[in-house]
Scaffold this motif. Structure first.
Motif, PDB file in Angstrom:
ATOM      1  N   ARG A  95       0.792  -1.084  -0.138  1.00  0.00           N
ATOM      2  CA  ARG A  95      -0.093  -0.019   0.037  1.00  0.00           C
ATOM      3  C   ARG A  95       0.834   1.125   0.008  1.00  0.00           C
ATOM      4  O   ARG A  95       0.518   2.488  -0.661  1.00  0.00           O
ATOM      5  CB  ARG A  95      -0.938   0.070   1.105  1.00  0.00           C
ATOM      6  N   ASP A 185      -3.195  -4.973  -3.036  1.00  0.00           N
ATOM      7  CA  ASP A 185      -3.604  -5.826  -2.112  1.00  0.00           C
ATOM      8  C   ASP A 185      -3.435  -7.321  -2.757  1.00  0.00           C
ATOM      9  O   ASP A 185      -3.262  -8.330  -2.163  1.00  0.00           O
ATOM     10  CB  ASP A 185      -5.015  -5.780  -1.678  1.00  0.00           C
TER      11      ASP A 185
ATOM     12  N   GLU B 159      -5.581 -11.078 -15.067  1.00  0.00           N
ATOM     13  CA  GLU B 159      -4.513 -10.861 -13.813  1.00  0.00           C
ATOM     14  C   GLU B 159      -3.551 -11.866 -13.545  1.00  0.00           C
ATOM     15  O   GLU B 159      -2.645 -11.749 -13.183  1.00  0.00           O
ATOM     16  CB  GLU B 159      -5.629 -10.832 -12.595  1.00  0.00           C
ATOM     17  N   VAL B 199      -6.386 -15.513  -5.468  1.00  0.00           N
ATOM     18  CA  VAL B 199      -5.894 -14.407  -5.369  1.00  0.00           C
ATOM     19  C   VAL B 199      -6.685 -13.234  -6.417  1.00  0.00           C
ATOM     20  O   VAL B 199      -6.819 -12.156  -6.309  1.00  0.00           O
ATOM     21  CB  VAL B 199      -4.548 -14.154  -5.049  1.00  0.00           C
ATOM     22  N   PHE B 200      -6.778 -13.811  -7.475  1.00  0.00           N
ATOM     23  CA  PHE B 200      -7.225 -13.284  -8.630  1.00  0.00           C
ATOM     24  C   PHE B 200      -8.539 -13.300  -9.013  1.00  0.00           C
ATOM     25  O   PHE B 200      -9.141 -12.933 -10.140  1.00  0.00           O
ATOM     26  CB  PHE B 200      -6.555 -13.932 -10.026  1.00  0.00           C
ATOM     27  N   PRO B 202     -12.417 -11.997  -8.412  1.00  0.00           N
ATOM     28  CA  PRO B 202     -12.853 -10.253  -8.270  1.00  0.00           C
ATOM     29  C   PRO B 202     -12.886  -9.983  -6.832  1.00  0.00           C
ATOM     30  O   PRO B 202     -12.192  -8.875  -6.278  1.00  0.00           O
ATOM     31  CB  PRO B 202     -14.423 -10.402  -8.798  1.00  0.00           C
ATOM     32  N   GLY B 205     -12.852  -5.506  -4.035  1.00  0.00           N
ATOM     33  CA  GLY B 205     -11.980  -4.773  -2.952  1.00  0.00           C
ATOM     34  C   GLY B 205     -10.690  -5.331  -2.536  1.00  0.00           C
ATOM     35  O   GLY B 205      -9.804  -5.868  -3.352  1.00  0.00           O
ATOM     36  N   THR B 206     -10.630  -5.205  -1.170  1.00  0.00           N
ATOM     37  CA  THR B 206      -9.626  -5.995  -0.458  1.00  0.00           C
ATOM     38  C   THR B 206      -9.466  -7.476  -0.777  1.00  0.00           C
ATOM     39  O   THR B 206     -10.382  -7.934  -1.279  1.00  0.00           O
ATOM     40  CB  THR B 206      -9.514  -5.682   0.903  1.00  0.00           C
ATOM     41  N   ALA B 207      -8.323  -8.084  -0.359  1.00  0.00           N
ATOM     42  CA  ALA B 207      -8.246  -9.499  -0.884  1.00  0.00           C
ATOM     43  C   ALA B 207      -8.591 -10.474   0.501  1.00  0.00           C
ATOM     44  O   ALA B 207      -8.047 -11.452   0.799  1.00  0.00           O
ATOM     45  CB  ALA B 207      -6.761  -9.863  -0.803  1.00  0.00           C
ATOM     46  N   ASP B 208      -9.558  -9.869   1.294  1.00  0.00           N
ATOM     47  CA  ASP B 208      -9.996 -10.665   2.625  1.00  0.00           C
ATOM     48  C   ASP B 208     -10.864 -11.860   2.079  1.00  0.00           C
ATOM     49  O   ASP B 208     -11.018 -12.797   2.901  1.00  0.00           O
ATOM     50  CB  ASP B 208     -11.003  -9.894   3.616  1.00  0.00           C
ATOM     51  N   VAL B 210     -10.018 -14.318  -0.112  1.00  0.00           N
ATOM     52  CA  VAL B 210      -9.211 -15.177  -0.490  1.00  0.00           C
ATOM     53  C   VAL B 210      -9.454 -16.528   0.350  1.00  0.00           C
ATOM     54  O   VAL B 210      -9.658 -16.357   1.245  1.00  0.00           O
ATOM     55  CB  VAL B 210      -7.807 -14.844  -0.236  1.00  0.00           C
ATOM     56  N   VAL B 224      -3.403  -4.055   9.515  1.00  0.00           N
ATOM     57  CA  VAL B 224      -3.227  -3.160   8.180  1.00  0.00           C
ATOM     58  C   VAL B 224      -4.611  -2.746   7.835  1.00  0.00           C
ATOM     59  O   VAL B 224      -4.500  -2.029   7.089  1.00  0.00           O
ATOM     60  CB  VAL B 224      -2.518  -3.863   7.402  1.00  0.00           C
ATOM     61  N   ALA B 227      -5.629   0.866   7.373  1.00  0.00           N
ATOM     62  CA  ALA B 227      -4.891   1.752   6.389  1.00  0.00           C
ATOM     63  C   ALA B 227      -5.434   1.869   5.155  1.00  0.00           C
ATOM     64  O   ALA B 227      -4.952   2.114   4.062  1.00  0.00           O
ATOM     65  CB  ALA B 227      -3.492   1.246   6.293  1.00  0.00           C
ATOM     66  N   SER B 228      -6.767   1.518   4.857  1.00  0.00           N
ATOM     67  CA  SER B 228      -7.491   1.286   3.544  1.00  0.00           C
ATOM     68  C   SER B 228      -7.366   2.422   2.771  1.00  0.00           C
ATOM     69  O   SER B 228      -7.285   2.405   1.718  1.00  0.00           O
ATOM     70  CB  SER B 228      -8.959   0.921   3.770  1.00  0.00           C
ATOM     71  N   SER B 230      -5.097   5.106   2.761  1.00  0.00           N
ATOM     72  CA  SER B 230      -3.940   5.618   2.688  1.00  0.00           C
ATOM     73  C   SER B 230      -3.316   5.742   1.316  1.00  0.00           C
ATOM     74  O   SER B 230      -2.364   6.491   1.313  1.00  0.00           O
ATOM     75  CB  SER B 230      -3.037   5.004   3.451  1.00  0.00           C
ATOM     76  N   VAL B 231      -4.190   5.568   0.348  1.00  0.00           N
ATOM     77  CA  VAL B 231      -3.543   5.372  -1.120  1.00  0.00           C
ATOM     78  C   VAL B 231      -3.616   6.993  -1.727  1.00  0.00           C
ATOM     79  O   VAL B 231      -2.700   7.414  -2.497  1.00  0.00           O
ATOM     80  CB  VAL B 231      -4.320   4.492  -1.909  1.00  0.00           C
ATOM     81  N   GLY B 232      -4.562   7.757  -1.305  1.00  0.00           N
ATOM     82  CA  GLY B 232      -4.585   8.956  -1.867  1.00  0.00           C
ATOM     83  C   GLY B 232      -3.737   9.867  -1.516  1.00  0.00           C
ATOM     84  O   GLY B 232      -3.373  10.834  -2.051  1.00  0.00           O
TER      85      GLY B 232
END
Lengths: 238, 238
Positions: A95, A185, B159, B199-200, B202, B205-208, B210, B224, B227-228, B230-232
């Motif tokens: 991230r 991610d 992906e 992992v690939f 859809p 959003g996050t990879a939860d 999986v 972590v 921290a969702s 924090s990219v911007g």
DNA sequence: GACCTAACGCGAGATGACTCGCGTTAGCGT
DNA sequence: ACGCTAACGCGAGTCATCTCGCGTTAGGTC
């Protein structure tokens, strides 16, 4: 980025020299933000920085030189995550990378450095050394994880971090699309799963020594193994 | 590479035009082999091809134009592996890519195209379209695997193939070292393990979302996840 | 505070990339 | 086989990039 350390052999490190240096590098950074590497020209940098073109040519020789020094300036202080688990570390680092390359100026800098490396061997050296250092620093999370028993023995830290970073550079340089948090991610998750499966263990040559938690690992081995020696030829796969 | 298809609107596709075109593109290819993109100059291409500089400028405008057309020439016919299993397909494709980039001329072409894309928007379009097509073609192995039940549902073909290819471009453009078969096998194995782990998919959003075959998937999630957003921001992680 | 010199500003000059106009060649139709 | 014209060869010309030499400025030193 503001640790204006004078070059080692500089006989006059103070005041003006450092000032013009900072002005020029800041100008390069800004120019990269607007229009990217395509818009990065010596005249533009001179105009924006207020430093004469001849001076810039004298100190940096070329735009590649400018870009190299700007990149070398970034090498100070990578914030290494330490969340307590490798998975958390990988996601946090991913991230951070995504946030980094969300900034257009850093995107431009990446493009510029890669382009510069394609033109000048010295730039290629700078690029290689920079990312080697990054790998070495970020790789510290791997032995920590191994010590906690999260990973099979012998996982190569460089390989794990490279696997984490690779998707970003593919996205930016090859697919030519912006990075986002979903990419981060996915990259973190993929690196983690692969590391846990032992993909990045030395495991002598081919990946047949892989230990993973799933079943069906051994299908498909026979039909491709015979192609081992095919790397040397010049067959065109595209 | 030799499917010298004339441009659609060309009013005189035969003989000389196609001949000079081929001579020039061959010369570009050879020049890229010796000294890479740094040594690729219009004069050099003209000298080697025997075609006058003004003619090359007229038809291609710039070195970027040359490089783009050379790359577009490669788009014909990717040999898609079909070994019966996704793991075999991935490894075969990875080894083909490794073989491809073992040839210095193709390495130089990659560097050239990436550099060109950093300078000209049109070159960037060519690059993007080229790799989009490659992804689409190579991605066909994924639904086949899904139909065989090798993968969880909804795995994104693009992906998977991107994950397979990314390590090569990281190695070549960022780490600046040659590819080898060990890299190919590791890349294939990592992509396979990650694809199998979902992992690939859809997975919003996050990879939860999986699903993987191992245990301990759920550690590290809490520390972590916050921290969702924090990219911007423009924090500097390096 | 006075000297010394590295670094900078400045403009002229050189170098090389790129374009233009014209005469010539060779593919293509009849 | 003949004519038409797109594409090419050729050299002169233009333009941007880059370098060079000199006078000036300002850090460093005593």
């Amino acid at each position: 980025m503001s640790t204006a350390q004078p070059p080692p052999g500089a006989s006059r490190p103070g005041g003006r020299t450092a000032r013009t240096r900072q002005a020029v590098l800041d100008a390069v950074f800004e120019e990269l933000g607007e229009g990217g590497y395509a818009a990065l020209t010596m005249e533009g940098v001179a105009r924006r920085s207020g430093v004469h073109v001849a001076t810039i040519y004298r100190r940096w020789r070329s735009v590649e030189g400018l870009v190299c020094e700007l990149m070398a300036d970034l090498s100070g202080g990578i914030p290494l995550p330490d969340t307590g688990t490798l998975r958390g570390d990988l996601r946090a680092l991913a991230r951070s990378i995504a946030a980094f390359y969300t900034e257009p100026r850093y995107c431009g800098l990446l493009e510029a450095v890669v382009s510069a490396a394609a033109r000048q061997p010295e730039a290629a050296d700078v690029l290689r050394q920079f990312f080697d250092q990054r790998l070495r620093l970020a790789g510290s999370m791997v032995p920590r994880a191994a010590a906690r028993g999260e990973l099979p023995e012998g996982a190569d830290p460089d390989e794990v971090v490279a696997a984490l970073g690779a998707p970003f550079y593919y996205r930016l340089l090859i697919a030519r699309r912006p990075v986002d948090i979903r990419l981060a991610d996915r990259a973190a998750e993929a690196a983690w799963v692969a590391a846990r499966a032992g993909v990045f263990a030395p495991a002598a040559g081919t990946a047949d020594g892989v230990r993973d938690g799933t079943d069906a690992v051994r299908d498909a081995a026979g039909s491709v193994r015979d192609a081992s020696g095919s790397v040397g030829d010049t067959a065109d796969p595209a």
